[in-house]
Design a protein around this motif. Structure first.
Motif, PDB file in Angstrom:
ATOM      1  N   ASN A  58       0.790  -1.228   0.000  1.00 49.34           N
ATOM      2  CA  ASN A  58       0.000   0.000   0.000  1.00 49.34           C
ATOM      3  C   ASN A  58       0.825   1.282   0.000  1.00 49.34           C
ATOM      4  O   ASN A  58       0.340   2.328  -0.403  1.00 49.34           O
ATOM      5  CB  ASN A  58      -0.924   0.021   1.230  1.00 49.34           C
ATOM      6  CG  ASN A  58      -1.903  -1.129   1.225  1.00 49.34           C
ATOM      7  OD1 ASN A  58      -2.522  -1.414   0.217  1.00 49.34           O
ATOM      8  ND2 ASN A  58      -2.030  -1.799   2.363  1.00 49.34           N
ATOM      9  N   VAL A  59       2.060   1.204   0.479  1.00 48.79           N
ATOM     10  CA  VAL A  59       2.847   2.413   0.710  1.00 48.79           C
ATOM     11  C   VAL A  59       4.201   2.293   0.021  1.00 48.79           C
ATOM     12  O   VAL A  59       4.914   1.318   0.223  1.00 48.79           O
ATOM     13  CB  VAL A  59       3.059   2.632   2.227  1.00 48.79           C
ATOM     14  CG1 VAL A  59       3.825   3.924   2.459  1.00 48.79           C
ATOM     15  CG2 VAL A  59       1.725   2.653   2.952  1.00 48.79           C
ATOM     16  N   PRO A  60       4.570   3.271  -0.811  1.00 54.33           N
ATOM     17  CA  PRO A  60       5.892   3.239  -1.441  1.00 54.33           C
ATOM     18  C   PRO A  60       6.979   3.599  -0.443  1.00 54.33           C
ATOM     19  O   PRO A  60       6.690   4.176   0.606  1.00 54.33           O
ATOM     20  CB  PRO A  60       5.775   4.310  -2.531  1.00 54.33           C
ATOM     21  CG  PRO A  60       4.772   5.272  -1.989  1.00 54.33           C
ATOM     22  CD  PRO A  60       3.778   4.439  -1.212  1.00 54.33           C
ATOM     23  N   PRO A  61       8.235   3.271  -0.723  1.00 52.83           N
ATOM     24  CA  PRO A  61       9.313   3.657   0.191  1.00 52.83           C
ATOM     25  C   PRO A  61       9.421   5.172   0.278  1.00 52.83           C
ATOM     26  O   PRO A  61       9.219   5.883  -0.700  1.00 52.83           O
ATOM     27  CB  PRO A  61      10.558   3.039  -0.465  1.00 52.83           C
ATOM     28  CG  PRO A  61      10.194   2.898  -1.901  1.00 52.83           C
ATOM     29  CD  PRO A  61       8.728   2.591  -1.929  1.00 52.83           C
ATOM     30  N   TRP A  62       9.715   5.674   1.474  1.00 48.16           N
ATOM     31  CA  TRP A  62       9.729   7.121   1.702  1.00 48.16           C
ATOM     32  C   TRP A  62      10.619   7.418   2.886  1.00 48.16           C
ATOM     33  O   TRP A  62      10.678   6.669   3.851  1.00 48.16           O
ATOM     34  CB  TRP A  62       8.304   7.608   1.978  1.00 48.16           C
ATOM     35  CG  TRP A  62       8.165   9.076   2.209  1.00 48.16           C
ATOM     36  CD1 TRP A  62       7.925  10.031   1.279  1.00 48.16           C
ATOM     37  CD2 TRP A  62       8.244   9.761   3.473  1.00 48.16           C
ATOM     38  NE1 TRP A  62       7.838  11.263   1.875  1.00 48.16           N
ATOM     39  CE2 TRP A  62       8.039  11.130   3.218  1.00 48.16           C
ATOM     40  CE3 TRP A  62       8.469   9.343   4.787  1.00 48.16           C
ATOM     41  CZ2 TRP A  62       8.051  12.090   4.220  1.00 48.16           C
ATOM     42  CZ3 TRP A  62       8.489  10.305   5.789  1.00 48.16           C
ATOM     43  CH2 TRP A  62       8.273  11.651   5.501  1.00 48.16           C
ATOM     44  N   THR A  63      11.343   8.532   2.821  1.00 49.74           N
ATOM     45  CA  THR A  63      12.122   8.999   3.960  1.00 49.74           C
ATOM     46  C   THR A  63      11.964  10.511   4.076  1.00 49.74           C
ATOM     47  O   THR A  63      11.498  11.183   3.139  1.00 49.74           O
ATOM     48  CB  THR A  63      13.626   8.676   3.805  1.00 49.74           C
ATOM     49  OG1 THR A  63      14.147   9.455   2.732  1.00 49.74           O
ATOM     50  CG2 THR A  63      13.844   7.196   3.536  1.00 49.74           C
ATOM     51  N   LEU A  64      12.369  11.044   5.200  1.00 51.52           N
ATOM     52  CA  LEU A  64      12.308  12.492   5.384  1.00 51.52           C
ATOM     53  C   LEU A  64      13.186  13.218   4.375  1.00 51.52           C
ATOM     54  O   LEU A  64      12.879  14.341   3.972  1.00 51.52           O
ATOM     55  CB  LEU A  64      12.742  12.855   6.804  1.00 51.52           C
ATOM     56  CG  LEU A  64      11.782  12.504   7.927  1.00 51.52           C
ATOM     57  CD1 LEU A  64      12.333  12.988   9.259  1.00 51.52           C
ATOM     58  CD2 LEU A  64      10.405  13.106   7.690  1.00 51.52           C
ATOM     59  N   HIS A  86      -6.852   7.435  13.137  1.00 55.53           N
ATOM     60  CA  HIS A  86      -5.596   6.694  13.039  1.00 55.53           C
ATOM     61  C   HIS A  86      -5.861   5.233  13.394  1.00 55.53           C
ATOM     62  O   HIS A  86      -6.715   4.940  14.233  1.00 55.53           O
ATOM     63  CB  HIS A  86      -4.562   7.275  14.013  1.00 55.53           C
ATOM     64  CG  HIS A  86      -3.151   7.148  13.543  1.00 55.53           C
ATOM     65  ND1 HIS A  86      -2.312   8.241  13.379  1.00 55.53           N
ATOM     66  CD2 HIS A  86      -2.418   6.061  13.184  1.00 55.53           C
ATOM     67  CE1 HIS A  86      -1.134   7.823  12.959  1.00 55.53           C
ATOM     68  NE2 HIS A  86      -1.165   6.509  12.835  1.00 55.53           N
ATOM     69  N   GLY A  87      -5.140   4.319  12.754  1.00 55.49           N
ATOM     70  CA  GLY A  87      -5.252   2.900  13.061  1.00 55.49           C
ATOM     71  C   GLY A  87      -4.266   2.495  14.137  1.00 55.49           C
ATOM     72  O   GLY A  87      -3.088   2.886  14.076  1.00 55.49           O
ATOM     73  N   GLU A  88      -4.726   1.700  15.102  1.00 55.52           N
ATOM     74  CA  GLU A  88      -3.835   1.342  16.207  1.00 55.52           C
ATOM     75  C   GLU A  88      -2.705   0.410  15.767  1.00 55.52           C
ATOM     76  O   GLU A  88      -1.698   0.285  16.464  1.00 55.52           O
ATOM     77  CB  GLU A  88      -4.634   0.691  17.350  1.00 55.52           C
ATOM     78  CG  GLU A  88      -5.243  -0.642  17.029  1.00 55.52           C
ATOM     79  CD  GLU A  88      -5.909  -1.289  18.244  1.00 55.52           C
ATOM     80  OE1 GLU A  88      -5.916  -0.666  19.313  1.00 55.52           O
ATOM     81  OE2 GLU A  88      -6.416  -2.411  18.099  1.00 55.52           O
ATOM     82  N   GLU A  89      -2.832  -0.228  14.590  1.00 52.23           N
ATOM     83  CA  GLU A  89      -1.788  -1.123  14.097  1.00 52.23           C
ATOM     84  C   GLU A  89      -0.957  -0.474  12.987  1.00 52.23           C
ATOM     85  O   GLU A  89      -0.262  -1.171  12.246  1.00 52.23           O
ATOM     86  CB  GLU A  89      -2.423  -2.419  13.577  1.00 52.23           C
ATOM     87  CG  GLU A  89      -3.249  -3.186  14.604  1.00 52.23           C
ATOM     88  CD  GLU A  89      -2.420  -3.656  15.785  1.00 52.23           C
ATOM     89  OE1 GLU A  89      -1.212  -3.923  15.586  1.00 52.23           O
ATOM     90  OE2 GLU A  89      -2.950  -3.750  16.902  1.00 52.23           O
ATOM     91  N   ALA A 102      -6.644  -1.663  12.934  1.00 52.48           N
ATOM     92  CA  ALA A 102      -6.492  -1.048  11.611  1.00 52.48           C
ATOM     93  C   ALA A 102      -5.052  -0.627  11.375  1.00 52.48           C
ATOM     94  O   ALA A 102      -4.396  -0.072  12.263  1.00 52.48           O
ATOM     95  CB  ALA A 102      -7.414   0.162  11.477  1.00 52.48           C
ATOM     96  N   GLY A 103      -4.561  -0.907  10.180  1.00 57.18           N
ATOM     97  CA  GLY A 103      -3.235  -0.458   9.782  1.00 57.18           C
ATOM     98  C   GLY A 103      -3.317   0.791   8.930  1.00 57.18           C
ATOM     99  O   GLY A 103      -4.354   1.446   8.845  1.00 57.18           O
ATOM    100  N   HIS A 104      -2.234   1.120   8.260  1.00 60.14           N
ATOM    101  CA  HIS A 104      -2.145   2.332   7.451  1.00 60.14           C
ATOM    102  C   HIS A 104      -2.962   2.163   6.171  1.00 60.14           C
ATOM    103  O   HIS A 104      -2.675   1.305   5.348  1.00 60.14           O
ATOM    104  CB  HIS A 104      -0.677   2.608   7.110  1.00 60.14           C
ATOM    105  CG  HIS A 104      -0.407   3.984   6.617  1.00 60.14           C
ATOM    106  ND1 HIS A 104      -0.290   5.067   7.453  1.00 60.14           N
ATOM    107  CD2 HIS A 104      -0.224   4.467   5.361  1.00 60.14           C
ATOM    108  CE1 HIS A 104      -0.031   6.156   6.755  1.00 60.14           C
ATOM    109  NE2 HIS A 104       0.008   5.815   5.474  1.00 60.14           N
TER     110      HIS A 104
END
Length: 202
Positions: free
Chosen positions: A104-110, A143-146, A177-179
Motif C-alpha cells: 500500500n505504501v511506497p518507500p519514503w524517507t524524510l 488513526h489505526g492502532e496497528e 487497523a493499519g495504514h
C-alpha cells in the motif's frame, strides 16, 4: 450536499517542502476566488487527506497566517479553512520517521520530502504540530492502532496539543487497523466524519 475538489500537489519525487504546502494553499485560494462559478461557500471549507494528504491537510489548516507559504495566483484571497479531517497524517517531522515499501505504501524517507541536506529548522517548519494555536479550526483525527508507517503517537500527541490549546477536536483510534486499511472507509466511519462536518460547518 458537499462539493468536493481533489487537489494535486507536488509530491516528494518531484520537489521538496515547502512546495507541496504552497500548492495546497494555492488551490484553496483558487477555489475561493472561483466560489461563485463552483457554487462554493467560501466560509464553509474543509480540507481532508489521508497519509501524506493528511500531513498537507493539517499544514494547510494551521498556516493561514503564514505569508511565506502564500505564492502564486489570487494572493488577495486568504487560504484559511473552516475544518480539517486528518486520516493518519505525519504531523511532527522532527522525529526520524521512515517507511519501507509494502503493498500500500511506497518507500519514503524524510530526505525525500525535506531535502537531502535539510536542517532541524526545515523539519520544524514542515511540522503541523508547531503551528497549533487557540485560533485553529476544528479538527478530526483518525488513526489505526496497528499503523506501522505513521506512528500512532503522532496523532495522539497532536490531539493532546489541540486539546491543550482549546481547539474543537476529536480523535478516533480504529482497532486492528493499519495504514490505509479498508476499515477507514466503512459506512459507520464515513458517517462519523459526515456528522463532524455537519456539526462544524452547517
Amino acid at each position: 450536499g458537499y462539493i468536493v475538489a481533489s487537489v494535486e500537489y507536488s509530491t516528494s519525487n518531484e520537489t521538496v517542502f515547502p512546495q507541496p504546502l504552497i500548492d495546497g494553499k494555492a488551490a484553496i485560494r483558487y477555489l475561493k476566488a472561483h466560489a461563485d462559478s463552483f457554487c462554493i461557500d467560501p466560509e464553509k471549507i474543509c480540507v481532508m487527506g489521508e497519509s501524506a494528504g493528511g500531513t498537507m491537510a493539517c499544514l494547510i489548516g494551521l498556516t493561514a497566517d503564514k505569508q511565506e507559504f502564500e505564492k502564486g495566483d489570487f494572493l488577495e484571497v486568504d487560504s484559511s479553512v473552516n475544518a480539517v479531517v486528518d486520516f493518519y497524517g505525519l504531523v511532527d517531522l522532527t522525529e526520524e520517521v521512515s517507511c519501507e515499501a509494502n503493498d500500500n505504501v511506497p518507500p519514503w524517507t524524510l530526505k525525500d520530502y525535506l531535502g537531502v541536506n535539510h536542517t532541524k529548522d526545515t523539519a520544524l517548519k514542515a511540522s503541523a504540530i508547531n503551528y497549533v494555536t487557540e485560533t485553529a479550526p476544528p479538527f478530526m483525527i483518525l488513526h489505526g492502532e496497528e499503523d506501522i508507517v505513521v506512528p500512532v503517537t503522532q496523532s495522539e500527541t497532536f490531539y493532546r496539543k489541540l486539546q491543550k490549546k482549546g481547539v474543537d477536536s476529536v480523535f478516533y483510534l480504529l482497532k486492528n487497523a493499519g495504514h490505509g486499511d479498508d476499515g477507514f472507509y466503512q459506512d459507520n466511519v464515513l458517517e462519523t466524519v459526515n456528522l463532524f462536518l455537519k456539526r462544524v460547518l452547517l
